[in-house]
Write a protein that holds these residues in place. Structure first.
Motif, PDB file in Angstrom:
ATOM      1  N   LYS A 186       0.797  -1.142  -0.004  1.00 45.44           N
ATOM      2  CA  LYS A 186      -0.004  -0.037   0.093  1.00 45.44           C
ATOM      3  C   LYS A 186       0.679   1.183  -0.080  1.00 45.44           C
ATOM      4  O   LYS A 186       0.652   2.251  -0.701  1.00 45.44           O
ATOM      5  CB  LYS A 186      -0.889  -0.164   1.077  1.00 45.44           C
ATOM      6  CG  LYS A 186      -2.089  -0.991   1.064  1.00 45.44           C
ATOM      7  CD  LYS A 186      -2.949  -0.880   2.313  1.00 45.44           C
ATOM      8  CE  LYS A 186      -3.892  -2.093   2.131  1.00 45.44           C
ATOM      9  NZ  LYS A 186      -5.165  -1.818   3.485  1.00 45.44           N
ATOM     10  N   ARG A 187       1.830   1.353   0.820  1.00 44.32           N
ATOM     11  CA  ARG A 187       2.692   2.518   0.778  1.00 44.32           C
ATOM     12  C   ARG A 187       3.377   2.662  -0.529  1.00 44.32           C
ATOM     13  O   ARG A 187       3.606   3.726  -1.095  1.00 44.32           O
ATOM     14  CB  ARG A 187       4.225   2.155   1.637  1.00 44.32           C
ATOM     15  CG  ARG A 187       4.832   3.183   1.777  1.00 44.32           C
ATOM     16  CD  ARG A 187       6.099   2.890   2.968  1.00 44.32           C
ATOM     17  NE  ARG A 187       6.858   1.635   2.316  1.00 44.32           N
ATOM     18  CZ  ARG A 187       7.790   1.229   3.085  1.00 44.32           C
ATOM     19  NH1 ARG A 187       8.074   1.503   4.274  1.00 44.32           N
ATOM     20  NH2 ARG A 187       8.522   0.296   2.403  1.00 44.32           N
ATOM     21  N   ASP A 188       3.748   1.662  -1.410  1.00 44.81           N
ATOM     22  CA  ASP A 188       4.490   1.837  -2.638  1.00 44.81           C
ATOM     23  C   ASP A 188       3.236   2.238  -3.517  1.00 44.81           C
ATOM     24  O   ASP A 188       3.675   3.165  -4.553  1.00 44.81           O
ATOM     25  CB  ASP A 188       5.070   0.585  -3.260  1.00 44.81           C
ATOM     26  CG  ASP A 188       6.205   0.388  -2.432  1.00 44.81           C
ATOM     27  OD1 ASP A 188       7.008   1.093  -1.761  1.00 44.81           O
ATOM     28  OD2 ASP A 188       6.700  -1.043  -2.435  1.00 44.81           O
ATOM     29  N   LEU A 189       1.926   1.894  -3.473  1.00 45.76           N
ATOM     30  CA  LEU A 189       1.058   1.930  -4.351  1.00 45.76           C
ATOM     31  C   LEU A 189       0.843   3.719  -4.185  1.00 45.76           C
ATOM     32  O   LEU A 189       0.440   4.212  -5.328  1.00 45.76           O
ATOM     33  CB  LEU A 189      -0.296   1.205  -4.024  1.00 45.76           C
ATOM     34  CG  LEU A 189      -1.465   1.390  -4.775  1.00 45.76           C
ATOM     35  CD1 LEU A 189      -1.162   1.013  -6.261  1.00 45.76           C
ATOM     36  CD2 LEU A 189      -2.655   0.635  -4.379  1.00 45.76           C
ATOM     37  N   LYS A 190       0.902   4.201  -3.358  1.00 46.27           N
ATOM     38  CA  LYS A 190       0.503   5.717  -3.095  1.00 46.27           C
ATOM     39  C   LYS A 190       1.510   6.295  -3.942  1.00 46.27           C
ATOM     40  O   LYS A 190       1.162   7.471  -4.322  1.00 46.27           O
ATOM     41  CB  LYS A 190       0.697   5.967  -1.642  1.00 46.27           C
ATOM     42  CG  LYS A 190      -0.670   5.665  -0.834  1.00 46.27           C
ATOM     43  CD  LYS A 190      -0.361   6.098   0.648  1.00 46.27           C
ATOM     44  CE  LYS A 190      -1.598   5.615   1.475  1.00 46.27           C
ATOM     45  NZ  LYS A 190      -1.292   6.292   3.014  1.00 46.27           N
ATOM     46  N   ARG A 191       2.854   5.902  -4.096  1.00 49.92           N
ATOM     47  CA  ARG A 191       3.609   6.592  -4.838  1.00 49.92           C
ATOM     48  C   ARG A 191       3.388   6.514  -6.347  1.00 49.92           C
ATOM     49  O   ARG A 191       3.867   7.352  -7.194  1.00 49.92           O
ATOM     50  CB  ARG A 191       4.976   5.944  -4.570  1.00 49.92           C
ATOM     51  CG  ARG A 191       5.714   6.390  -3.108  1.00 49.92           C
ATOM     52  CD  ARG A 191       6.881   5.688  -2.956  1.00 49.92           C
ATOM     53  NE  ARG A 191       8.047   6.374  -3.384  1.00 49.92           N
ATOM     54  CZ  ARG A 191       9.041   5.741  -3.670  1.00 49.92           C
ATOM     55  NH1 ARG A 191       9.228   4.493  -3.274  1.00 49.92           N
ATOM     56  NH2 ARG A 191       9.996   6.432  -4.224  1.00 49.92           N
ATOM     57  N   PHE A 192       2.481   5.439  -6.810  1.00 49.69           N
ATOM     58  CA  PHE A 192       2.210   5.371  -8.085  1.00 49.69           C
ATOM     59  C   PHE A 192       0.849   6.082  -8.422  1.00 49.69           C
ATOM     60  O   PHE A 192       0.708   6.709  -9.524  1.00 49.69           O
ATOM     61  CB  PHE A 192       2.012   4.041  -8.598  1.00 49.69           C
ATOM     62  CG  PHE A 192       3.254   3.299  -8.737  1.00 49.69           C
ATOM     63  CD1 PHE A 192       3.882   3.065  -9.822  1.00 49.69           C
ATOM     64  CD2 PHE A 192       3.392   2.179  -7.560  1.00 49.69           C
ATOM     65  CE1 PHE A 192       5.009   2.198  -9.997  1.00 49.69           C
ATOM     66  CE2 PHE A 192       4.516   1.382  -7.881  1.00 49.69           C
ATOM     67  CZ  PHE A 192       5.469   1.481  -8.905  1.00 49.69           C
ATOM     68  N   LEU A 193      -0.038   6.187  -7.401  1.00 53.79           N
ATOM     69  CA  LEU A 193      -1.144   7.137  -7.501  1.00 53.79           C
ATOM     70  C   LEU A 193      -0.809   8.547  -7.959  1.00 53.79           C
ATOM     71  O   LEU A 193      -1.324   9.408  -8.452  1.00 53.79           O
ATOM     72  CB  LEU A 193      -2.139   6.974  -6.360  1.00 53.79           C
ATOM     73  CG  LEU A 193      -2.636   5.634  -6.022  1.00 53.79           C
ATOM     74  CD1 LEU A 193      -3.441   5.596  -4.857  1.00 53.79           C
ATOM     75  CD2 LEU A 193      -3.144   4.982  -7.399  1.00 53.79           C
ATOM     76  N   ASN A 194       0.372   9.137  -7.150  1.00 53.54           N
ATOM     77  CA  ASN A 194       1.109  10.330  -7.427  1.00 53.54           C
ATOM     78  C   ASN A 194       2.445  10.015  -7.693  1.00 53.54           C
ATOM     79  O   ASN A 194       3.290  10.033  -7.056  1.00 53.54           O
ATOM     80  CB  ASN A 194       1.002  11.338  -6.260  1.00 53.54           C
ATOM     81  CG  ASN A 194      -0.375  11.515  -5.837  1.00 53.54           C
ATOM     82  OD1 ASN A 194      -1.062  12.781  -6.227  1.00 53.54           O
ATOM     83  ND2 ASN A 194      -0.970  11.029  -4.830  1.00 53.54           N
ATOM     84  N   PRO A 195       2.654  10.024  -9.034  1.00 54.67           N
ATOM     85  CA  PRO A 195       3.962   9.328  -9.536  1.00 54.67           C
ATOM     86  C   PRO A 195       4.975  10.063  -8.988  1.00 54.67           C
ATOM     87  O   PRO A 195       5.301  11.350  -9.327  1.00 54.67           O
ATOM     88  CB  PRO A 195       3.736   9.551 -11.118  1.00 54.67           C
ATOM     89  CG  PRO A 195       2.306   9.593 -11.405  1.00 54.67           C
ATOM     90  CD  PRO A 195       1.734  10.252 -10.291  1.00 54.67           C
ATOM     91  N   ASP A 196       5.888   9.145  -8.467  1.00 56.37           N
ATOM     92  CA  ASP A 196       7.418   9.886  -8.097  1.00 56.37           C
ATOM     93  C   ASP A 196       8.341   9.339  -8.889  1.00 56.37           C
ATOM     94  O   ASP A 196       8.707   8.016  -9.367  1.00 56.37           O
ATOM     95  CB  ASP A 196       7.316   9.022  -6.599  1.00 56.37           C
ATOM     96  CG  ASP A 196       8.425   9.448  -5.978  1.00 56.37           C
ATOM     97  OD1 ASP A 196       9.386  10.424  -6.447  1.00 56.37           O
ATOM     98  OD2 ASP A 196       8.439   9.202  -4.687  1.00 56.37           O
ATOM     99  N   ALA A 197       9.145  10.296  -9.238  1.00 55.74           N
ATOM    100  CA  ALA A 197      10.446  10.042 -10.158  1.00 55.74           C
ATOM    101  C   ALA A 197      11.325   9.016  -9.624  1.00 55.74           C
ATOM    102  O   ALA A 197      12.205   8.440 -10.402  1.00 55.74           O
ATOM    103  CB  ALA A 197      11.201  11.112 -10.995  1.00 55.74           C
ATOM    104  N   ASP A 198      11.263   9.097  -8.393  1.00 54.79           N
ATOM    105  CA  ASP A 198      12.524   7.982  -7.580  1.00 54.79           C
ATOM    106  C   ASP A 198      12.363   6.630  -7.846  1.00 54.79           C
ATOM    107  O   ASP A 198      12.954   5.839  -7.761  1.00 54.79           O
ATOM    108  CB  ASP A 198      12.489   8.483  -6.058  1.00 54.79           C
ATOM    109  CG  ASP A 198      13.000   9.892  -6.015  1.00 54.79           C
ATOM    110  OD1 ASP A 198      14.018  10.348  -6.820  1.00 54.79           O
ATOM    111  OD2 ASP A 198      13.029  10.482  -4.910  1.00 54.79           O
ATOM    112  N   LEU A 199      10.988   6.356  -8.268  1.00 57.33           N
ATOM    113  CA  LEU A 199      10.447   4.975  -8.409  1.00 57.33           C
ATOM    114  C   LEU A 199      11.458   4.282  -9.656  1.00 57.33           C
ATOM    115  O   LEU A 199      11.662   3.155  -9.591  1.00 57.33           O
ATOM    116  CB  LEU A 199       9.162   5.016  -9.030  1.00 57.33           C
ATOM    117  CG  LEU A 199       8.065   5.147  -7.667  1.00 57.33           C
ATOM    118  CD1 LEU A 199       6.490   5.380  -8.286  1.00 57.33           C
ATOM    119  CD2 LEU A 199       8.108   4.098  -6.809  1.00 57.33           C
ATOM    120  N   VAL A 200      12.000   5.031 -10.348  1.00 56.90           N
ATOM    121  CA  VAL A 200      12.973   4.627 -11.622  1.00 56.90           C
ATOM    122  C   VAL A 200      14.140   3.967 -10.803  1.00 56.90           C
ATOM    123  O   VAL A 200      14.746   2.981 -11.226  1.00 56.90           O
ATOM    124  CB  VAL A 200      13.163   5.679 -12.577  1.00 56.90           C
ATOM    125  CG1 VAL A 200      14.230   5.274 -13.620  1.00 56.90           C
ATOM    126  CG2 VAL A 200      12.155   6.293 -13.411  1.00 56.90           C
TER     127      VAL A 200
END
Length: 303
Positions: A186-200
Protein backbone atom coordinates in the motif's frame (compact mmCIF):
# COMPACT_ATOMS: atom_id res chain seq x y z
CA UNK A 1 -28.95 24.65 -20.44
CA UNK A 2 -25.78 22.63 -20.06
CA UNK A 3 -25.47 18.92 -20.66
CA UNK A 4 -22.98 16.64 -18.92
CA UNK A 5 -20.69 13.97 -20.29
CA UNK A 6 -17.55 11.89 -19.79
CA UNK A 7 -15.12 10.78 -22.49
CA UNK A 8 -13.82 7.31 -21.54
CA UNK A 9 -10.48 6.74 -23.21
CA UNK A 10 -7.07 5.12 -22.85
CA UNK A 11 -4.86 2.53 -24.55
CA UNK A 12 -6.18 -0.77 -25.87
CA UNK A 13 -6.89 -3.30 -23.15
CA UNK A 14 -7.20 -0.73 -20.38
CA UNK A 15 -10.81 -1.76 -19.63
CA UNK A 16 -12.73 1.17 -21.12
CA UNK A 17 -15.81 -0.78 -22.19
CA UNK A 18 -15.81 -2.69 -18.90
CA UNK A 19 -15.74 0.61 -17.02
CA UNK A 20 -18.56 1.99 -19.20
CA UNK A 21 -20.65 -1.10 -18.41
CA UNK A 22 -19.95 -0.83 -14.67
CA UNK A 23 -20.70 2.91 -14.73
CA UNK A 24 -24.02 2.44 -16.53
CA UNK A 25 -25.00 -0.33 -14.11
CA UNK A 26 -24.11 1.86 -11.14
CA UNK A 27 -26.14 4.77 -12.51
CA UNK A 28 -29.14 2.52 -13.11
CA UNK A 29 -28.88 1.10 -9.59
CA UNK A 30 -29.05 4.66 -8.27
CA UNK A 31 -32.00 5.66 -10.52
CA UNK A 32 -29.87 8.14 -12.44
CA UNK A 33 -30.37 8.42 -16.22
CA UNK A 34 -27.48 8.02 -18.63
CA UNK A 35 -26.97 8.14 -22.39
CA UNK A 36 -24.46 5.73 -23.93
CA UNK A 37 -22.52 6.74 -27.08
CA UNK A 38 -20.19 4.24 -28.73
CA UNK A 39 -17.48 5.98 -30.79
CA UNK A 40 -15.39 2.86 -31.40
CA UNK A 41 -16.04 1.82 -35.02
CA UNK A 42 -14.49 -1.61 -34.33
CA UNK A 43 -16.56 -2.53 -31.26
CA UNK A 44 -18.81 -5.55 -31.72
CA UNK A 45 -20.35 -6.63 -28.41
CA UNK A 46 -22.02 -4.49 -25.78
CA UNK A 47 -23.44 -5.29 -22.37
CA UNK A 48 -25.80 -2.31 -22.85
CA UNK A 49 -27.08 -1.31 -26.28
CA UNK A 50 -25.66 2.12 -27.24
CA UNK A 51 -28.09 4.99 -27.75
CA UNK A 52 -25.76 6.20 -30.52
CA UNK A 53 -23.40 3.81 -32.29
CA UNK A 54 -20.81 5.17 -34.74
CA UNK A 55 -21.05 1.89 -36.67
CA UNK A 56 -24.50 3.03 -37.86
CA UNK A 57 -22.57 5.76 -39.68
CA UNK A 58 -19.31 4.02 -40.56
CA UNK A 59 -17.46 0.88 -39.47
CA UNK A 60 -13.74 0.20 -39.34
CA UNK A 61 -14.12 -3.15 -41.07
CA UNK A 62 -15.80 -1.56 -44.11
CA UNK A 63 -13.20 1.21 -44.30
CA UNK A 64 -10.27 -1.22 -44.16
CA UNK A 65 -11.83 -3.35 -46.89
CA UNK A 66 -12.91 -0.57 -49.24
CA UNK A 67 -10.03 1.86 -48.70
CA UNK A 68 -7.26 -0.77 -48.30
CA UNK A 69 -6.19 0.83 -45.02
CA UNK A 70 -4.73 -0.70 -41.88
CA UNK A 71 -6.43 -0.46 -38.46
CA UNK A 72 -4.84 2.85 -37.42
CA UNK A 73 -5.31 4.57 -40.77
CA UNK A 74 -8.84 3.22 -41.01
CA UNK A 75 -9.69 4.54 -37.55
CA UNK A 76 -8.44 8.01 -38.40
CA UNK A 77 -10.50 7.92 -41.60
CA UNK A 78 -13.60 6.97 -39.55
CA UNK A 79 -13.17 9.98 -37.28
CA UNK A 80 -12.50 12.32 -40.18
CA UNK A 81 -15.74 11.06 -41.70
CA UNK A 82 -17.54 11.64 -38.38
CA UNK A 83 -16.26 15.23 -38.30
CA UNK A 84 -17.74 15.75 -41.76
CA UNK A 85 -21.09 14.37 -40.56
CA UNK A 86 -21.43 15.82 -37.07
CA UNK A 87 -25.21 15.98 -37.37
CA UNK A 88 -25.08 12.24 -36.68
CA UNK A 89 -24.05 13.14 -33.11
CA UNK A 90 -25.55 16.59 -32.70
CA UNK A 91 -29.16 15.88 -33.65
CA UNK A 92 -29.88 13.08 -31.10
CA UNK A 93 -27.76 14.73 -28.37
CA UNK A 94 -29.79 17.95 -28.68
CA UNK A 95 -32.70 16.10 -27.07
CA UNK A 96 -30.70 14.92 -24.02
CA UNK A 97 -31.52 16.86 -20.83
CA UNK A 98 -29.18 17.97 -18.06
CA UNK A 99 -30.24 15.10 -15.80
CA UNK A 100 -28.39 12.60 -18.00
CA UNK A 101 -24.73 11.64 -17.89
CA UNK A 102 -23.58 11.14 -21.50
CA UNK A 103 -20.94 8.40 -21.66
CA UNK A 104 -18.68 8.41 -24.73
CA UNK A 105 -16.89 5.07 -25.18
CA UNK A 106 -13.74 5.71 -27.22
CA UNK A 107 -11.38 3.44 -29.20
CA UNK A 108 -7.98 2.39 -27.85
CA UNK A 109 -5.58 3.96 -30.39
CA UNK A 110 -3.80 6.52 -28.21
CA UNK A 111 -2.56 8.59 -31.16
CA UNK A 112 -6.12 9.96 -31.34
CA UNK A 113 -5.55 11.56 -27.93
CA UNK A 114 -1.85 12.38 -27.98
CA UNK A 115 -0.79 13.97 -31.29
CA UNK A 116 -3.52 13.82 -33.97
CA UNK A 117 -5.82 16.91 -33.90
CA UNK A 118 -9.00 14.99 -34.79
CA UNK A 119 -10.28 14.37 -31.28
CA UNK A 120 -9.58 17.91 -30.02
CA UNK A 121 -11.76 19.18 -32.88
CA UNK A 122 -14.55 16.79 -31.88
CA UNK A 123 -14.26 17.82 -28.23
CA UNK A 124 -14.52 21.51 -29.17
CA UNK A 125 -17.70 20.79 -31.13
CA UNK A 126 -19.25 18.94 -28.18
CA UNK A 127 -18.19 21.38 -25.46
CA UNK A 128 -18.32 24.77 -27.17
CA UNK A 129 -20.89 24.33 -29.89
CA UNK A 130 -24.66 24.30 -29.67
CA UNK A 131 -24.58 21.20 -27.45
CA UNK A 132 -22.65 22.98 -24.66
CA UNK A 133 -21.69 19.76 -22.88
CA UNK A 134 -19.79 20.11 -19.61
CA UNK A 135 -17.38 17.23 -20.16
CA UNK A 136 -14.30 15.63 -18.67
CA UNK A 137 -11.99 12.87 -19.87
CA UNK A 138 -11.59 9.64 -17.91
CA UNK A 139 -8.20 8.28 -19.01
CA UNK A 140 -7.73 4.63 -18.04
CA UNK A 141 -4.35 2.97 -17.58
CA UNK A 142 -4.14 -0.70 -16.65
CA UNK A 143 -2.85 -1.12 -13.09
CA UNK A 144 -0.55 -4.01 -14.07
CA UNK A 145 1.69 -1.34 -15.65
CA UNK A 146 2.98 -0.53 -12.17
CA UNK A 147 4.78 -3.89 -12.12
CA UNK A 148 6.89 -2.69 -15.07
CA UNK A 149 7.98 0.83 -14.11
CA UNK A 150 9.20 1.99 -17.55
CA UNK A 151 5.83 0.93 -18.98
CA UNK A 152 4.03 2.77 -16.16
CA UNK A 153 5.86 6.04 -16.81
CA UNK A 154 5.32 5.69 -20.57
CA UNK A 155 1.59 5.25 -19.92
CA UNK A 156 1.59 8.20 -17.53
CA UNK A 157 3.32 10.33 -20.17
CA UNK A 158 0.59 9.42 -22.67
CA UNK A 159 -2.03 10.51 -20.11
CA UNK A 160 -0.26 13.84 -19.64
CA UNK A 161 0.02 14.27 -23.41
CA UNK A 162 -3.74 13.71 -23.75
CA UNK A 163 -4.40 16.28 -21.01
CA UNK A 164 -2.34 18.89 -22.86
CA UNK A 165 -3.81 17.99 -26.26
CA UNK A 166 -7.49 17.98 -25.32
CA UNK A 167 -7.50 20.96 -22.92
CA UNK A 168 -10.38 19.63 -20.85
CA UNK A 169 -10.80 18.43 -17.24
CA UNK A 170 -9.18 15.03 -16.73
CA UNK A 171 -9.68 12.17 -14.31
CA UNK A 172 -6.87 9.61 -14.61
CA UNK A 173 -7.66 6.08 -13.47
CA UNK A 174 -5.65 2.94 -12.71
CA UNK A 175 -8.07 0.21 -13.80
CA UNK A 176 -8.21 -3.51 -12.99
CA UNK A 177 -6.90 -2.98 -9.46
CA UNK A 178 -7.99 -6.51 -8.57
CA UNK A 179 -5.11 -7.81 -10.74
CA UNK A 180 -2.41 -6.23 -8.52
CA UNK A 181 -3.99 -6.92 -5.17
CA UNK A 182 -1.30 -8.29 -2.87
CA UNK A 183 1.46 -7.68 -5.44
CA UNK A 184 2.24 -4.09 -4.46
CA UNK A 185 2.50 -2.74 -0.91
CA UNK A 186 0.00 0.00 0.00
CA UNK A 187 2.86 2.39 0.78
CA UNK A 188 4.38 1.86 -2.67
CA UNK A 189 0.98 2.09 -4.36
CA UNK A 190 0.53 5.65 -3.09
CA UNK A 191 3.71 6.62 -4.93
CA UNK A 192 2.21 5.34 -8.19
CA UNK A 193 -1.08 7.18 -7.62
CA UNK A 194 0.97 10.39 -7.45
CA UNK A 195 3.88 9.39 -9.72
CA UNK A 196 7.25 9.69 -7.99
CA UNK A 197 10.32 9.96 -10.24
CA UNK A 198 12.43 8.14 -7.63
CA UNK A 199 10.54 4.95 -8.47
CA UNK A 200 12.85 4.60 -11.48
CA UNK A 201 15.89 4.36 -9.18
CA UNK A 202 14.16 1.66 -7.16
CA UNK A 203 13.22 -0.46 -10.18
CA UNK A 204 14.22 -4.09 -9.44
CA UNK A 205 15.50 -4.43 -13.03
CA UNK A 206 18.00 -1.59 -12.45
CA UNK A 207 21.39 -2.95 -11.42
CA UNK A 208 22.61 -0.32 -8.93
CA UNK A 209 26.17 -1.64 -8.87
CA UNK A 210 27.21 -2.11 -12.50
CA UNK A 211 24.72 0.29 -14.06
CA UNK A 212 25.37 3.10 -11.59
CA UNK A 213 29.12 2.80 -12.11
CA UNK A 214 28.66 3.04 -15.88
CA UNK A 215 26.30 5.99 -15.45
CA UNK A 216 28.78 7.94 -13.32
CA UNK A 217 31.67 7.22 -15.70
CA UNK A 218 29.61 8.06 -18.78
CA UNK A 219 30.00 4.58 -20.21
CA UNK A 220 27.29 2.45 -21.80
CA UNK A 221 27.07 -1.32 -21.99
CA UNK A 222 27.95 -1.84 -25.65
CA UNK A 223 26.09 -0.69 -28.72
CA UNK A 224 23.02 1.33 -27.56
CA UNK A 225 21.19 0.33 -30.75
CA UNK A 226 21.46 -3.39 -30.10
CA UNK A 227 18.28 -5.27 -29.19
CA UNK A 228 19.67 -6.16 -25.77
CA UNK A 229 20.57 -2.60 -24.82
CA UNK A 230 17.55 -0.74 -26.20
CA UNK A 231 15.37 -2.01 -23.33
CA UNK A 232 18.06 -2.24 -20.63
CA UNK A 233 21.22 -0.66 -19.31
CA UNK A 234 22.33 2.89 -18.70
CA UNK A 235 20.85 4.51 -21.81
CA UNK A 236 17.44 3.05 -21.06
CA UNK A 237 17.71 4.17 -17.43
CA UNK A 238 18.53 7.72 -18.50
CA UNK A 239 15.54 7.81 -20.84
CA UNK A 240 13.12 6.58 -18.18
CA UNK A 241 14.56 8.89 -15.54
CA UNK A 242 14.10 11.86 -17.89
CA UNK A 243 10.48 10.85 -18.64
CA UNK A 244 9.70 10.32 -14.95
CA UNK A 245 11.30 13.65 -14.00
CA UNK A 246 9.30 15.46 -16.70
CA UNK A 247 6.06 14.01 -15.29
CA UNK A 248 7.13 14.88 -11.74
CA UNK A 249 8.08 18.45 -12.70
CA UNK A 250 4.71 19.16 -14.32
CA UNK A 251 2.80 17.57 -11.38
CA UNK A 252 -0.29 17.26 -13.58
CA UNK A 253 -1.02 13.53 -13.40
CA UNK A 254 -2.43 11.65 -10.45
CA UNK A 255 -4.50 8.47 -10.49
CA UNK A 256 -7.64 7.08 -8.89
CA UNK A 257 -7.97 3.37 -8.17
CA UNK A 258 -10.70 1.42 -9.96
CA UNK A 259 -12.02 -2.09 -9.51
CA UNK A 260 -14.94 -2.29 -11.94
CA UNK A 261 -16.37 -5.27 -10.03
CA UNK A 262 -16.66 -3.20 -6.85
CA UNK A 263 -19.64 -0.83 -6.92
CA UNK A 264 -18.14 1.36 -4.17
CA UNK A 265 -15.00 1.80 -6.28
CA UNK A 266 -17.09 2.74 -9.34
CA UNK A 267 -19.11 5.16 -7.22
CA UNK A 268 -15.96 6.82 -5.88
CA UNK A 269 -14.63 7.39 -9.42
CA UNK A 270 -18.04 8.73 -10.49
CA UNK A 271 -17.95 11.28 -7.67
CA UNK A 272 -14.68 12.68 -9.06
CA UNK A 273 -16.18 12.81 -12.55
CA UNK A 274 -19.24 14.66 -11.19
CA UNK A 275 -16.97 17.18 -9.45
CA UNK A 276 -14.98 17.73 -12.66
CA UNK A 277 -18.10 18.44 -14.74
CA UNK A 278 -19.93 20.23 -11.87
CA UNK A 279 -22.92 17.96 -12.31
CA UNK A 280 -24.55 18.37 -8.89
CA UNK A 281 -24.15 22.14 -8.83
CA UNK A 282 -26.44 22.45 -11.86
CA UNK A 283 -29.21 20.17 -10.59
CA UNK A 284 -32.43 21.72 -9.35
CA UNK A 285 -33.56 20.77 -5.85
CA UNK A 286 -36.19 18.07 -6.12
CA UNK A 287 -39.47 18.26 -4.24
CA UNK A 288 -40.10 15.26 -1.97
CA UNK A 289 -42.73 12.90 -3.36
CA UNK A 290 -46.17 12.96 -1.69
CA UNK A 291 -46.15 9.25 -0.97
CA UNK A 292 -42.81 9.55 0.85
CA UNK A 293 -44.12 12.47 2.93
CA UNK A 294 -47.24 10.47 3.85
CA UNK A 295 -45.18 7.46 4.92
CA UNK A 296 -42.96 9.63 7.10
CA UNK A 297 -45.96 11.27 8.78
CA UNK A 298 -47.72 7.94 9.37
CA UNK A 299 -44.52 6.45 10.78
CA UNK A 300 -44.06 9.40 13.13
CA UNK A 301 -47.68 9.15 14.33
CA UNK A 302 -47.22 5.43 14.94
CA UNK A 303 -44.22 6.11 17.14
Amino acid sequence: MSKFGVLVMGPAGAGKSTFCTALIQHLQNNKRPCYYVNLDPAAEEFAFEPDIDIKDLISLEDVMEEMSLGPNGGLIYCFEFLLENLDFLTDPLEEVTDEYLIIFDMPGQIELYTHVPILPNLVKHLMRGSLNINMCAAYLLESTFIIDRPKFFAGTLSAMSAMLMLEMPHVNILSKMDLVKGRVAKRDLKRFLNPDADLVDEDPSWRPGKDQEELEEGRTDGDPASTKNVMAGTSFYRLNKAVAQLIDDFSMVSFLKLDAQDEDSVGAVLSYIDDAIQYHEAQEPKEPRDDIDTNIIESAMGD
